[in-house]
Design an enzyme around this catalytic site. Structure first.
Site, PDB file in Angstrom:
ATOM      1  N   CYS A  37      -5.884 -45.521  41.913  1.00  0.00           N
ATOM      2  CA  CYS A  37      -6.979 -45.179  42.837  1.00  0.00           C
ATOM      3  C   CYS A  37      -6.592 -45.526  44.271  1.00  0.00           C
ATOM      4  O   CYS A  37      -6.761 -44.717  45.193  1.00  0.00           O
ATOM      5  CB  CYS A  37      -8.254 -45.944  42.487  1.00  0.00           C
ATOM      6  SG  CYS A  37      -8.938 -45.606  40.867  1.00  0.00           S
ATOM      7  N   CYS A  82      -7.985 -50.713  40.764  1.00  0.00           N
ATOM      8  CA  CYS A  82      -7.259 -49.604  40.128  1.00  0.00           C
ATOM      9  C   CYS A  82      -6.101 -49.167  41.031  1.00  0.00           C
ATOM     10  O   CYS A  82      -6.326 -48.540  42.066  1.00  0.00           O
ATOM     11  CB  CYS A  82      -8.247 -48.460  39.880  1.00  0.00           C
ATOM     12  SG  CYS A  82      -7.492 -46.888  39.437  1.00  0.00           S
TER      13      CYS A  82
END
Length: 121
Positions: free
Chosen positions: A33, A30
């Site tokens: 993230c 991600c």
């Protein structure tokens, strides 16, 4: 304080033994993230009185499923073993600082009274 990495073997103990824990649900694939991680780490250094922890949803899906995490990054403040909010998406340093202030000032009085009543019943 360094960010802790939580998994099914240490999650419960960490939440039960600390009054204020901020959990970041993330995954290495991600991009938001990964780019949020330095912001999260910097906040952990600036707030040594709060436990900052990360849960890799790929390695420990049971935890993210339990909290019904559908999107990441997802940041969950837990005070006295109670989730008091959730923030989905990457946050800037100032947004995270503002959220930390709000979460720290959250009035736990009514929640604590509720659980005290349950315990004494």
């Amino acid at each position: 304080m360094a960010v802790q990495h939580l998994n099914k073997s240490n999650f419960k103990q960490t939440i039960e033994s600390n009054a204020f824990v901020i959990v970041d649900f993330w995954a290495p694939w991600c991009e938001p993230c990964v780019s949020f991680t330095p912001t999260f780490e910097a906040a952990s250094e600036a707030h040594p009185d709060i436990v900052f922890a990360m849960v890799n949803i790929d390695e420990d899906p049971e935890i993210s499923n339990y909290f019904n995490v559908k999107q990441i990054p997802a940041v969950m403040p837990i005070r006295n073993q109670v989730v008091v909010d959730a923030q989905v998406g990457e946050m800037s340093q100032s947004e995270l600082e503002s959220a930390l202030k709000s979460w720290g000032e959250f009035d736990m009085g009514e929640i604590n009274r509720h659980f005290d009543e349950k315990a004494s019943a």
